[in-house]
Structure formats: C-alpha cells, structure tokens
Design a protein around this motif. Structure first.
Motif, PDB file in Angstrom:
ATOM      1  N   LYS A 276       0.851  -1.194   0.000  1.00  0.00           N
ATOM      2  CA  LYS A 276       0.000   0.000   0.000  1.00  0.00           C
ATOM      3  C   LYS A 276       0.881   1.235   0.000  1.00  0.00           C
ATOM      4  O   LYS A 276       1.955   1.255   0.615  1.00  0.00           O
ATOM      5  CB  LYS A 276      -0.942   0.001   1.210  1.00  0.00           C
ATOM      6  N   PRO A 277       0.462   2.283  -0.710  1.00  0.00           N
ATOM      7  CA  PRO A 277       1.275   3.504  -0.770  1.00  0.00           C
ATOM      8  C   PRO A 277       1.334   4.197   0.586  1.00  0.00           C
ATOM      9  O   PRO A 277       0.342   4.222   1.328  1.00  0.00           O
ATOM     10  CB  PRO A 277       0.541   4.361  -1.805  1.00  0.00           C
ATOM     11  N   THR A 292      -6.582   6.893  -6.404  1.00  0.00           N
ATOM     12  CA  THR A 292      -7.375   5.733  -6.806  1.00  0.00           C
ATOM     13  C   THR A 292      -8.068   5.167  -5.577  1.00  0.00           C
ATOM     14  O   THR A 292      -7.801   5.589  -4.439  1.00  0.00           O
ATOM     15  CB  THR A 292      -6.478   4.648  -7.417  1.00  0.00           C
ATOM     16  N   ASN A 293      -8.929   4.177  -5.785  1.00  0.00           N
ATOM     17  CA  ASN A 293      -9.597   3.527  -4.660  1.00  0.00           C
ATOM     18  C   ASN A 293      -8.599   2.846  -3.731  1.00  0.00           C
ATOM     19  O   ASN A 293      -8.859   2.681  -2.537  1.00  0.00           O
ATOM     20  CB  ASN A 293     -10.603   2.496  -5.172  1.00  0.00           C
ATOM     21  N   GLU A 294      -7.445   2.429  -4.290  1.00  0.00           N
ATOM     22  CA  GLU A 294      -6.416   1.763  -3.477  1.00  0.00           C
ATOM     23  C   GLU A 294      -5.494   2.761  -2.797  1.00  0.00           C
ATOM     24  O   GLU A 294      -4.604   2.364  -2.038  1.00  0.00           O
ATOM     25  CB  GLU A 294      -5.583   0.816  -4.346  1.00  0.00           C
ATOM     26  N   GLY A 295      -5.662   4.043  -3.051  1.00  0.00           N
ATOM     27  CA  GLY A 295      -4.852   5.063  -2.400  1.00  0.00           C
ATOM     28  C   GLY A 295      -3.698   5.592  -3.211  1.00  0.00           C
ATOM     29  O   GLY A 295      -2.984   6.515  -2.776  1.00  0.00           O
ATOM     30  N   PHE A 296      -3.467   5.049  -4.401  1.00  0.00           N
ATOM     31  CA  PHE A 296      -2.370   5.542  -5.239  1.00  0.00           C
ATOM     32  C   PHE A 296      -2.731   6.908  -5.803  1.00  0.00           C
ATOM     33  O   PHE A 296      -3.905   7.210  -6.062  1.00  0.00           O
ATOM     34  CB  PHE A 296      -2.062   4.560  -6.367  1.00  0.00           C
ATOM     35  N   ILE A 297      -1.720   7.736  -6.022  1.00  0.00           N
ATOM     36  CA  ILE A 297      -1.938   9.110  -6.464  1.00  0.00           C
ATOM     37  C   ILE A 297      -1.963   9.171  -7.993  1.00  0.00           C
ATOM     38  O   ILE A 297      -1.079   8.640  -8.656  1.00  0.00           O
ATOM     39  CB  ILE A 297      -0.825  10.027  -5.919  1.00  0.00           C
ATOM     40  N   PHE A 311       3.804  17.142  -7.224  1.00  0.00           N
ATOM     41  CA  PHE A 311       4.117  16.008  -8.086  1.00  0.00           C
ATOM     42  C   PHE A 311       4.226  14.757  -7.216  1.00  0.00           C
ATOM     43  O   PHE A 311       4.401  14.838  -5.998  1.00  0.00           O
ATOM     44  CB  PHE A 311       5.443  16.243  -8.822  1.00  0.00           C
ATOM     45  N   ALA A 312       4.157  13.592  -7.853  1.00  0.00           N
ATOM     46  CA  ALA A 312       4.307  12.333  -7.118  1.00  0.00           C
ATOM     47  C   ALA A 312       5.043  11.324  -7.988  1.00  0.00           C
ATOM     48  O   ALA A 312       4.855  11.286  -9.206  1.00  0.00           O
ATOM     49  CB  ALA A 312       2.951  11.771  -6.697  1.00  0.00           C
ATOM     50  N   ILE A 313       5.881  10.497  -7.346  1.00  0.00           N
ATOM     51  CA  ILE A 313       6.693   9.534  -8.091  1.00  0.00           C
ATOM     52  C   ILE A 313       6.785   8.215  -7.327  1.00  0.00           C
ATOM     53  O   ILE A 313       6.520   8.141  -6.132  1.00  0.00           O
ATOM     54  CB  ILE A 313       8.124  10.069  -8.337  1.00  0.00           C
ATOM     55  N   GLY A 314       7.153   7.167  -8.051  1.00  0.00           N
ATOM     56  CA  GLY A 314       7.458   5.888  -7.410  1.00  0.00           C
ATOM     57  C   GLY A 314       6.245   5.115  -6.969  1.00  0.00           C
ATOM     58  O   GLY A 314       5.182   5.147  -7.596  1.00  0.00           O
ATOM     59  N   ASP A 315       6.381   4.438  -5.839  1.00  0.00           N
ATOM     60  CA  ASP A 315       5.359   3.500  -5.366  1.00  0.00           C
ATOM     61  C   ASP A 315       4.046   4.157  -4.964  1.00  0.00           C
ATOM     62  O   ASP A 315       3.043   3.465  -4.799  1.00  0.00           O
ATOM     63  CB  ASP A 315       5.894   2.699  -4.165  1.00  0.00           C
ATOM     64  N   VAL A 316       4.033   5.477  -4.780  1.00  0.00           N
ATOM     65  CA  VAL A 316       2.767   6.134  -4.432  1.00  0.00           C
ATOM     66  C   VAL A 316       1.914   6.364  -5.671  1.00  0.00           C
ATOM     67  O   VAL A 316       0.756   6.758  -5.567  1.00  0.00           O
ATOM     68  CB  VAL A 316       2.989   7.477  -3.700  1.00  0.00           C
ATOM     69  N   THR A 317       2.476   6.112  -6.860  1.00  0.00           N
ATOM     70  CA  THR A 317       1.725   6.270  -8.101  1.00  0.00           C
ATOM     71  C   THR A 317       1.321   4.894  -8.633  1.00  0.00           C
ATOM     72  O   THR A 317       1.822   3.863  -8.194  1.00  0.00           O
ATOM     73  CB  THR A 317       2.567   7.003  -9.163  1.00  0.00           C
ATOM     74  N   GLU A 318       0.426   4.897  -9.597  1.00  0.00           N
ATOM     75  CA  GLU A 318      -0.033   3.638 -10.181  1.00  0.00           C
ATOM     76  C   GLU A 318       1.068   3.002 -11.027  1.00  0.00           C
ATOM     77  O   GLU A 318       1.981   3.677 -11.495  1.00  0.00           O
ATOM     78  CB  GLU A 318      -1.260   3.893 -11.052  1.00  0.00           C
ATOM     79  N   LEU A 321       5.596  -1.429  -8.873  1.00  0.00           N
ATOM     80  CA  LEU A 321       6.235  -0.861  -7.682  1.00  0.00           C
ATOM     81  C   LEU A 321       7.704  -1.255  -7.694  1.00  0.00           C
ATOM     82  O   LEU A 321       8.145  -2.150  -6.974  1.00  0.00           O
ATOM     83  CB  LEU A 321       5.527  -1.364  -6.422  1.00  0.00           C
ATOM     84  N   LEU A 322       8.470  -0.544  -8.510  1.00  0.00           N
ATOM     85  CA  LEU A 322       9.880  -0.860  -8.714  1.00  0.00           C
ATOM     86  C   LEU A 322      10.731   0.400  -8.593  1.00  0.00           C
ATOM     87  O   LEU A 322      10.311   1.485  -9.005  1.00  0.00           O
ATOM     88  CB  LEU A 322      10.097  -1.487 -10.090  1.00  0.00           C
ATOM     89  N   ALA A 323      11.938   0.229  -8.063  1.00  0.00           N
ATOM     90  CA  ALA A 323      12.836   1.365  -7.879  1.00  0.00           C
ATOM     91  C   ALA A 323      13.203   2.012  -9.213  1.00  0.00           C
ATOM     92  O   ALA A 323      13.347   3.238  -9.294  1.00  0.00           O
ATOM     93  CB  ALA A 323      14.096   0.924  -7.141  1.00  0.00           C
ATOM     94  N   ILE A 324      13.343   1.200 -10.273  1.00  0.00           N
ATOM     95  CA  ILE A 324      13.740   1.788 -11.551  1.00  0.00           C
ATOM     96  C   ILE A 324      12.664   2.734 -12.078  1.00  0.00           C
ATOM     97  O   ILE A 324      12.975   3.735 -12.734  1.00  0.00           O
ATOM     98  CB  ILE A 324      14.086   0.707 -12.598  1.00  0.00           C
ATOM     99  N   LYS A 325      11.406   2.437 -11.783  1.00  0.00           N
ATOM    100  CA  LYS A 325      10.327   3.348 -12.173  1.00  0.00           C
ATOM    101  C   LYS A 325      10.420   4.638 -11.363  1.00  0.00           C
ATOM    102  O   LYS A 325      10.285   5.735 -11.912  1.00  0.00           O
ATOM    103  CB  LYS A 325       8.962   2.696 -11.960  1.00  0.00           C
TER     104      LYS A 325
END
Length: 479
Positions: A276-277, A292-297, A311-318, A321-325
């Motif tokens: 979960k983010p 989103t309904n799951e809490g992602f930004i 702005f938002a980046i990484g695991d808090v976005t849809e 869930l990877l560091a390279i993203k």
C-alpha cells in the motif's frame, strides 16, 4: 511540541529520501533548483536499507556459495564448505552503511538541504515537519511526494506473529530459518526462495495463479525445473487459506492445483504480498489530491498530480512498484519543474529476478503476442551450447527472442541464465530502437562470451544458429 511561528519559504521540497526521492533531488540540483529533502527515517529508503539492496546481498552470497563445487573443479579447493550466517548479516550491514553514506555525501555535495522529520501537507503550498518536539512550517513553490510503499498481509491472515515475515523483515532474521515457506511468485518471492535454498535452508514455495507470473512461460518452466533440482518443495496454483502460529512453528493451509486442501509446517512464512502507498499520514485528503480507490496518487505524463504545484513519483503512483520506475519518474518530475519536457515510457521496463540463475523479461512474452492476435517468429537458444557458459559451468538457462515475421522487428527478449541482469540493458535498447533481426546479426560479438547467445537466438529465428542442433522445418514456422 514547539511550533514554528513563521513559515519558511522553499523552492522545491521532496518528501522521501529513497531511490526516487534522492535521484530527483540530485537532478534538481543539477538543473539549478534549490532543493530541500525531507526524510523521517534513513536515507536510501526501504530499498537501500531493508529491500532491494539487502535482497541482492543475499542473492549474491547464494550465487557464490552455489559456485563452490565448480571452484573445486578448477583446483580452488575448500576444506570446509560451511556457511556463517552471522558473517553475511555483518557484511549486509557494512554494505548498507557504506551505500547510505554515499547517498548522504552526494546530497551534501550537491548542496541539497536535508531535513529530518515527518511531513504533512497543511495546504496546497504548505508543509509541516514534525521531529520530536519540534514542528516547523515550510511554504513551497513545488513539492514532490516520494514516500514509497509498505507491504501488507493478505486478507486471509488476520494476525501477524513473529514467524510471518514481510519483504522488509526477511533479511533481518538473526538466524537462518530451518524451513522457510515462501508465498508468492513475484521477483522478491523467487529471489528469497532461490537464495535461502542455496544458503542451506529447507524451502517450500507456494506459487500462486500462473497467469500473474510476470515472466515469459519459458522462464516459468525453467525455474520450476531448477527449483525441483535444488530440492525446493514446489506447490503450484496454491491458494492460501490460513496460517496458525505456535511458539515453535507455523502451519500453513492452502488449496493446491487440484483444489485439495493441504497443510504444511515450517519455521517461518515469507509473504511477498500486497503493498500500500505510504500516503495516509501526509494529509493529502484534506487538500483534495486525487487518488485511486487503493490510495495511489493520480499523475499525468510529467508526474504532476491534480494539484499543479505537487508532483508524485514511485510507489505512491499507479503501475509497477519498482525502484527503476521511481528513479525515472523522479528525474522526469524535476525536469518538468525546470521547464523541460521529459518523457517517461515504461513499455519496455525489464522484469528482473536475481534468482540462481537470474531471469529477465523485456517486451512481449509469447503469450502476450498470441493474446493480441499477432503472428510471431520464436527462437530459444539453450546456453548449454554457448562456449563461455561451458567454461564457467553456467549452462543452465536460455535466451528467447520473439519477432514479427513480416517486419522482422524484435518485440520481446527473455533470458534465464548467467549474465541476464547485465544484458537486460541491451535488450531494452534493442526494443526501444525497434531493432530488426539484422540489427542484432550484423555486429561482431566477443568470442567466447555469453553475448553470443543473443546472436545465436536471433540467428535461430531463420535456422542459422551455429551452436544449436538444426531446427526441424516446423520449428521455423510462424505462429
């Protein structure tokens, strides 16, 4: 608590010092922005301190231990092939501390202001930071949320005891588990199962629905074969029902691939699980940030949220869930803030697992292509035919190439075997440039070398591979 009476003005505030956050901070400094980074725990985030880096230390140790038999063949003899788990933990801590110090030094050298504390949005241009009894208020021009995610238990487990381990806990065990049961089939679960088995633990793995396996089907089959050869207990299509923990063990009940209920006992249960983010404590609900309904930004192509200044980046976005993203998005976000027009396209983001041997999938899998109704040409070259793989006793695995027979454009490359991680960058480049078969066949390759396997896989598309048995005519047919 002491509350700052006057808000302090900042240009760019980044919340979270993980791979995405500190990469964004450094790129921002390179672009001439004044950057403030807020982190409530350790720099480097979960990835460096409890996730990506510890897991790769364990997989590295496991791969080295698996090499000892071959080293003995080479005359590099080991009188006592024992494994000291405590030393591995010490090495892990040393490596993490060194990498963390490096990140902190990079931030300092780039003149990034580091503030310790827990950040909360007080408005669309205002953040409060709590650190013990101190509470400071900062107004910002732009802000980036990079707070990552946290693993959570599946709904079938109501209570977490000390024998249930999530991804940020498995590498903190003080003793090697006697019998580790692994639930899941994402890269973390596969790495945990592979490495702990190689390090001498008894391992059982409960593989879930095969349709959620992120790699090509050929990798799934090869991984199953190698797991069984390594004496892992493999349960396919397993559906977790419940767990019952006692002082000395944990019982795991699940439905197997025949829809029959089974129970096994282990010393620990590792769950790769859901994530979960980390947004609940940020106060983004009160400022109306869209989620989103799951809490992602929700973010746009430039990582901008529904509030233009944030702005938002990484695991808090849809998305994955990877560091390279997170790293790619972090750089793009600050480039957008600086007035550039960056592009983030994760179409060919590699799926990677540091198993023994490692596995990589880039682009379309064979099943993807068939599901899309595409015609494909497929070639799979076994590394057992590669000279360097024979020299180094790394003959397990293969390289598989998928191309379009009409255009000869390569649409997918999949590899399980030594060198897969390092070669994955080349695979991505080939797909990004819409390379044709000839683009791979034309260059010269070091001989002997594992890279020749890619050449032979592509040559195999039309029956020209040198170090492979002649393909039957029907094997060259178009699917």
């Amino acid at each position: 608590m002491v509350v700052g009476e006057i808000s302090q003005q900042r240009n760019l505030i980044i919340i979270g010092g993980g791979p995405g956050g500190y990469s964004a901070a450094i790129r921002g400094a390179q672009l001439g922005l004044s950057v403030t980074l807020i982190e409530q725990a350790e720099m480097g985030g979960v990835c460096l301190n409890k996730g990506c880096i510890p897991s790769k230390i364990f997989t590295h140790a496991a791969a080295k231990k698996a090499d000892t038999a071959h080293l003995n063949e080479l005359g590099i003899e080991f009188d006592d092939n024992t494994f000291n788990y405590r030393k591995l933990l010490d090495y892990k801590d040393k490596a993490i501390n060194g990498l963390r110090a490096g990140v902190e030094s990079l931030c300092k050298n780039n003149k990034i202001e580091l503030i310790r504390g827990k950040a909360t949005f007080l408005g669309t241009d205002k953040i409060g930071v709590e650190n013990g009894h101190q509470f400071d208020i900062f107004k910002f021009d732009q802000a980036i949320i990079a707070t990552g995610s946290t693993p959570i238990l599946p709904p079938t487990i109501n209570e977490k005891g000390k024998r249930i381990l999530l991804s940020h806990e498995i590498f903190e065990l003080e003793k090697k588990p006697e019998h580790l049961v692994v639930l899941g089939q994402d890269y973390i679960a596969l790495e945990v199962a592979s490495s702990f088995a190689a390090l001498g633990a008894k391992v059982s793995i409960l593989l879930e629905d095969k349709s959620s396996f992120a790699f090509d089907e050929s990798i799934h089959k090869e991984m199953l074969r190698l797991f069984k050869r390594s004496k892992l207990n493999v349960y396919k299509e397993a559906q977790l029902l419940s767990s019952n923990e006692t002082e000395s063990e944990i019982s795991i009940t699940f439905k197997n691939d025949k829809n029959v209920e089974e129970t096994i006992q282990g010393s620990h249960l590792f769950i790769a699980g859901l994530r979960k983010p980390n947004v609940d404590s940020l106060g983004i609900g009160r400022i109306g940030l869209a989620q989103t309904n799951e809490g992602f930004i929700h973010v746009d192509a430039y990582m901008r949220t529904s509030i233009p200044s944030i702005f938002a980046i990484g695991d808090v976005t849809e998305g994955p869930l990877l560091a390279i993203k997170a790293i790619k998005q972090g750089k793009a976000a600050v480039e957008a803030i600086a007035g550039h027009k960056p592009e983030v396209d994760i179409t060919f983001m590699p799926v990677v697992a540091h198993t023994i041997p490692p596995a990589v999938s880039v682009g379309l899998t064979e099943q993807n292509a068939l599901d899309f109704g595409l015609k494909v040409r497929v070639s799979q070259y076994p590394l057992g035919g590669n000279g360097y793989a024979s020299i180094t006793a790394k003959k397990d695995g293969f390289i598989k190439v998928i191309s379009d027979p009409a255009t000869e454009i390569i649409s997918g490359i999949h590899m399980m075997g030594e060198g897969a991680i390092e070669m994955s960058g080349s695979f991505v480049q080939l797909l990004e440039m819409a390379a044709k078969e000839e683009d791979v066949k034309f260059p010269l390759y070091a001989h002997p070398g594992l890279g020749e396997g890619l050449l032979e896989a592509v040559e195999g598309l039309i029956g020209q591979a040198i170090h492979a048995p002649p393909a039957k005519k029907k094997d060259l047919s178009i699917i």
